[in-house]
Write an enzyme that holds these catalytic residues in place. Structure first.
Site, PDB file in Angstrom:
ATOM      1  N   GLY A 339       1.001  -1.203  -0.019  1.00 26.14           N
ATOM      2  CA  GLY A 339      -0.153  -0.031  -0.058  1.00 26.14           C
ATOM      3  C   GLY A 339       0.984   1.164  -0.158  1.00 26.14           C
ATOM      4  N   ALA A 340       0.942   1.889  -1.012  1.00 23.78           N
ATOM      5  CA  ALA A 340       1.855   3.460  -1.124  1.00 23.78           C
ATOM      6  C   ALA A 340       0.927   4.096  -0.324  1.00 23.78           C
ATOM      7  CB  ALA A 340       2.025   3.495  -2.378  1.00 23.78           C
ATOM      8  N   THR A 341       1.131   4.119   0.947  1.00 24.94           N
ATOM      9  CA  THR A 341       0.435   5.113   1.956  1.00 24.94           C
ATOM     10  C   THR A 341       1.354   5.363   2.914  1.00 24.94           C
ATOM     11  OG1 THR A 341      -1.442   3.731   1.522  1.00 24.94           O
ATOM     12  CG2 THR A 341      -1.684   5.605   3.027  1.00 24.94           C
ATOM     13  N   THR A 342       1.283   6.398   3.656  1.00 23.18           N
ATOM     14  CA  THR A 342       2.267   6.600   4.867  1.00 23.18           C
ATOM     15  C   THR A 342       1.261   7.381   5.737  1.00 23.18           C
ATOM     16  OG1 THR A 342       4.410   7.518   5.553  1.00 23.18           O
ATOM     17  CG2 THR A 342       2.986   8.963   3.945  1.00 23.18           C
TER      18      THR A 342
END
Length: 521
Positions: A339-342
């Site tokens: 998941g390209a999330t931060t």
């Protein structure tokens, strides 16, 4: 004199930017906006000003609010063009893979830039120039790449190479960067500097014009001037989930994640979890059953109800738990993907908490010329397009698993947390909450203990630290389960800060390079 505070983030520069603002007298909102802008520079594979996000913030005196600046489906006034730039790519996690779609036709209307500006306008204390300064300096002058971010760049290499502008951001030497390599983004640095020093509205208009000119139907995309003109962040009342002496505040409908976390907490409470020894066979099977019940809810008609009947969701997670949820979990207990999330969490010493989750998807492989901003691929993520790609009505708010969360007692913040990780976000946050509020584990253990995820009839789990027999039992109860012998970024990245007895503390998720920084008053 600064306020002091604590911040947990996924990259050292991100945390440093937030603590600098706290030391200069900023509050939790100043710190989290500065940290997020820094992340747009130093965590570019995960987040960008071309993406979207959600922030929850507040304190006991003023209450708590959610600002939703996630993406909107584009295409007002146009049909899907026959020449839509839209193609699949596969991201390889080593033990599992996930397919995403990229290209300009994967870009939704982004809300991140105007959302950050709106959040700072509503609740920030310091001038915008101070808030953007750390990010602008690192973008202009360069920064050493962390091992975690270098690894993620390697994962999205097919996307990073898709266009010359994006390749320049991720592969400036024509090769995959290594940890310690110095990267810079001078176009973004100049833009951020102008944003802080000049007319922020004029810079926002410049950004929006570039979106329309380069991501519209004439270029294989769907974003129109009407889409951009109509976009505005939405202020929402947090979803409140009573849980023992605490109340969990999180992202409300139409987002999916917060409601699913609430459902999981209700099920866990009804099953009286907490008597099992932590990381034991019984504990792992019990948590897997709760996660499976949540997965079944999502795969039924839960997402539709989130949009059509948000009042019912608030009622259910507020205490009116549907008996079928509990019975489902009981039966499962008996039966036994990047998941390209931060995420960033902050609590300042004055009692304000803020939690912000942002994402760029994996990025669409195209950037805004002259601005150094990689644009999202939200229209190409299956997780947030369950009905199929390009089926959403133009102008409709996209649903998300992003669930920044604040836990309060007597309206005062005890914890602020959230996670990246695509559809694993709900599982990561739910397990962190269970570990803290039911199993009463120390914060670092609660964040970094072995984690599970259930999707449909498939189980993924980490085996490190499990008691004897637990991994074998999970494999027997869930045929075909995928076992990770070490922590994996597949399971998200929970960054959490806490406040108790006048002390501030935090824990970063080591799956995604989590760090904690304390700003002394």
């Amino acid at each position: 004199m600064g306020t002091g505070g604590v911040i947990a983030a996924s990259e050292p520069h991100t945390a440093v930017a937030g603590t600098r603002l706290l030391r200069r007298g900023g509050n939790a909102v100043d710190a989290i906006v500065a940290a997020k802008l820094a992340a747009a520079v130093t965590e570019l594979p995960l987040t960008s000003l071309g993406g979207g996000g959600v922030c929850i913030w507040g304190n006991a005196a003023d209450g708590y609010q959610v600002l939703d600046f996630f993406a909107v489906a584009p295409g007002r006034g146009v049909d899907v063009p026959a020449s839509l730039d839209f193609a699949p790519v596969t991201v390889d996690f080593g033990q599992t893979t996930q397919v995403f779609h990229v290209g300009k036709g994967a870009a939704a209307v982004p809300g991140q830039l105007c959302g950050l500006l709106e959040l700072h306008r509503r609740a920030g204390r310091l001038p915008l120039r101070d808030v953007v300064a750390p990010a602008a300096a690192w973008a202009r002058d360069g920064f050493p790449l962390s091992l975690q971010i270098a690894t993620i760049v390697g994962l999205i290499a097919p996307i990073a190479r898709r266009s010359p502008l994006v390749a320049r951001l991720f592969l400036p030497a024509g090769r995959l960067p290594q940890a310690g390599d110095r990267l810079a983004n001078p176009d973004l640095g100049d833009f951020l500097h102008a944003l802080g020093e000049g007319d922020a509205d004029a810079q926002l208009a410049r950004y929006e014009t570039a979106l329309c000119e380069h991501f519209g139907p004439a270029h294989g995309g769907l974003i129109t001037a009407s889409d951009v003109a109509a976009y505005a962040p939405v202020l929402r009342e947090p979803l409140r989930i009573p849980f023992g002496r605490h109340t969990v505040l999180t992202n409300p409908p139409p987002a999916a994640g917060g409601g699913l976390i609430g459902a999981g907490l209700r099920v866990a409470e009804s099953l009286a979890l907490g008597r099992e020894e932590f990381l034991s066979l019984e504990h792992q099977l019990a948590v897997a059953a709760v996660l499976a019940a949540v997965s079944r809810l999502r795969n039924a008609d839960y997402d539709r109800r989130l949009h059509d009947d948000p009042a019912a969701i608030r009622e259910w997670v507020g205490g009116a738990c549907m008996p079928t949820w509990v019975e489902l979990a009981r039966s499962l207990r008996r039966e036994n993907a990047l998941g390209a999330t931060t995420h960033i969490s902050v609590i300042d010493s004055e009692g304000m908490a803020a939690a912000m989750t942002t994402s760029n998807g994996e990025g669409c492989g195209h950037a805004l010329p002259g601005l150094g901003i990689h644009v999202n691929n939200f229209l190409g993520e299956e997780d947030i397009n369950p009905a199929g790609f390009h089926r959403l009505v133009p102008g409709s708010w996209m649903s998300t698993m992003m669930s920044p969360t604040i836990v309060i007692a007597d309206e005062r913040p005890c914890f602020a947390l959230g996670s990246g990780g695509s559809n694993r976000i709900r599982s990561a946050i739910l397990q962190a909450l269970l570990n803290l509020l039911i199993y009463r584990r120390p914060l670092d253990e609660a964040v970094n203990a072995a984690r599970l995820h259930v999707e449909g009839r498939q189980l993924w789990f980490e085996s490190m630290g499990l008691q004897a027999g637990a991994a074998a039992a999970l494999g027997a109860a869930w045929p075909g389960a995928t076992c990770f012998e070490a922590r994996s970024m597949f399971f998200g990245g929970v960054n959490c800060v806490g406040s108790a007895d006048g002390e501030l503390f935090g824990a970063g998720d080591r799956r995604r390079g989590g760090v904690v920084a304390i700003a002394e008053p």
